[in-house]
Design an enzyme around this catalytic site. Structure first.
Site, PDB file in Angstrom:
ATOM      1  N   ASP A 197     -11.050   2.859   3.981  1.00 42.41           N
ATOM      2  CA  ASP A 197     -11.406   1.439   3.850  1.00 42.41           C
ATOM      3  C   ASP A 197     -12.914   1.272   3.656  1.00 42.41           C
ATOM      4  OD1 ASP A 197      -9.241  -0.379   3.936  1.00 42.41           O
ATOM      5  OD2 ASP A 197      -8.963  -0.044   6.085  1.00 42.41           O
TER       6      ASP A 197
ATOM      7  N   GLN B  64      -4.493  -1.252   9.660  1.00 41.09           N
ATOM      8  CA  GLN B  64      -4.428  -2.583   9.065  1.00 41.09           C
ATOM      9  C   GLN B  64      -5.037  -3.613  10.018  1.00 41.09           C
ATOM     10  OE1 GLN B  64      -3.569  -3.143   5.962  1.00 41.09           O
ATOM     11  NE2 GLN B  64      -3.692  -5.358   6.016  1.00 41.09           N
TER      12      GLN B  64
ATOM     13  N   LYS C  70       0.843  -1.204   0.000  1.00 35.54           N
ATOM     14  CA  LYS C  70       0.000   0.000   0.000  1.00 35.54           C
ATOM     15  C   LYS C  70       0.877   1.252   0.000  1.00 35.54           C
ATOM     16  CE  LYS C  70      -3.821  -2.397   2.219  1.00 35.54           C
ATOM     17  NZ  LYS C  70      -4.576  -2.734   3.430  1.00 35.54           N
TER      18      LYS C  70
HETATM   19  N1  GUN Z   1      -6.511  -6.513   6.172  1.00 35.98           N
HETATM   20  C1  GUN Z   1      -6.716  -7.234   5.049  1.00 35.98           C
HETATM   21  N2  GUN Z   1      -7.296  -6.464   4.100  1.00 35.98           N
HETATM   22  C2  GUN Z   1      -7.454  -5.235   4.653  1.00 35.98           C
HETATM   23  C3  GUN Z   1      -7.985  -4.012   4.156  1.00 35.98           C
HETATM   24  O1  GUN Z   1      -8.444  -3.885   3.031  1.00 35.98           O
HETATM   25  N3  GUN Z   1      -7.966  -2.972   5.029  1.00 35.98           N
HETATM   26  C4  GUN Z   1      -7.476  -3.065   6.282  1.00 35.98           C
HETATM   27  N4  GUN Z   1      -7.514  -1.989   7.050  1.00 35.98           N
HETATM   28  N5  GUN Z   1      -6.988  -4.194   6.774  1.00 35.98           N
HETATM   29  C5  GUN Z   1      -6.971  -5.273   5.953  1.00 35.98           C
END
Ligand code: GUN
Length: 283
Positions: free
Chosen positions: A120, A97, A53
């Site tokens: 998100d 995350q 990311k």
């Molecule tokens: N863990 C796995 N996928 C995601 C996501 O898209 N966002 C977040 N915040 N955590 C994750």
């Protein structure tokens, strides 16, 4: 019939170029878009996701603020960091995350993120906006699936879409996005007695279960659009989706490969959400 491939790598590249242009425009106005990314603990998969990311942000000219904490971080300390990011006008998106260590309540954490910065789209408020058809930030994976579907030129209006899976992050928001696009939507899940009865009627199938070869060729209507959200490993450790790709591509009209379909779009849509949040904040 052999299905046409829906190329998530190519669409991602195009969309990330658009993000980069929008980010450059904001920078020129002295409002550089910024995403705060918080990782708590040392989950190996999370470390890879977060790294990807941040790398994507860098490539598109989106500023990232990365904070990493030991798994012993308290819930109160994490909530205090979120409050600080909420109050910081130079931060446009906040991504915590998941999963979090067990002593931290993820619902409480997600709820603490300002709605305007919820890139998100996981908060109850963001989910409510989607249900009510109000503007808001949409969860990245289903949002990416909609872009992949749109890239085929097929209009969802009046089509029968079958979503397999009912998670809060993919299945449910996917169904709502398809509904918003005027599809007739069926949501199937682990308690659906005869999945094939539904999928055989579908013009659009979204497979989001997390089980390999779950969608077979005899379950697909000829010409259907098949979008595979699955991320599984076969016995050789190779990445594969929920769809029996080689067989289903002989029946479907359009299909996403794994890898190279939905996967690349998820981070792309996180960037798009960050830009949307930054642009809204800068008007
Ligand atoms: N863990 C796995 N996928 C995601 C996501 O898209 N966002 C977040 N915040 N955590 C994750």
């Amino acid at each position: 019939m052999t299905a046409k491939l829906i190329d998530g790598v190519a669409l991602s590249r195009t969309m990330r170029a658009e993000v980069a242009a929008r980010a450059a425009a904001l920078r020129e106005r002295g409002k550089p878009p910024a995403l705060a990314v918080v990782l708590v603990g040392d989950d190996p998969a999370s470390q890879v996701y977060v790294r990807n990311k941040i790398k994507a942000c860098e490539e598109c000219g989106v500023h990232s603020i990365f904070e990493r904490y030991d798994a012993s971080l308290s819930e109160a300390e994490l909530l205090a960091r979120i409050a600080a990011f909420n109050a910081d006008a130079s931060v446009h998106g906040i991504l915590i995350q998941l999963p979090l260590p067990r002593h931290i309540d993820p619902q409480k954490v997600i709820a603490a993120i300002a709605t305007a910065k919820d890139v998100d789209g996981f908060s109850v408020h963001s989910a409510g906006c989607l249900v009510a058809g109000l503007p808001g930030l949409r969860p990245a994976t289903p949002y990416g699936c909609m872009k992949l579907l749109q890239s085929t030129g097929i209009d969802a209006r009046g089509k029968h879409a079958v979503v397999i899976g009912r998670s809060n992050t993919v299945g449910k928001p996917m169904a709502l996005l398809l509904l918003q696009a005027n599809a007739t939507v069926t949501v199937c899940h682990s308690a659906t007695p005869d999945l094939a009865v539904h999928t055989r009627q579908a013009d659009i199938v979204i497979a989001a279960v997390g089980r390999r070869n779950m969608l077979r060729a005899d379950m697909v209507k000829p010409g259907a659009v098949v979008i595979d959200v699955g991320m599984n490993r076969n016995e050789d450790g190779k990445l594969c989706g929920d769809v029996d790709f080689e067989a289903v591509r002989q029946v479907a009209g359009w299909i996403t490969p794994v890898p190279g379909g939905v996967g690349p779009m998820t981070i792309t849509m996180l960037l798009v959400n960050t830009l949307e949040a930054a642009e809204r904040a800068s008007v």
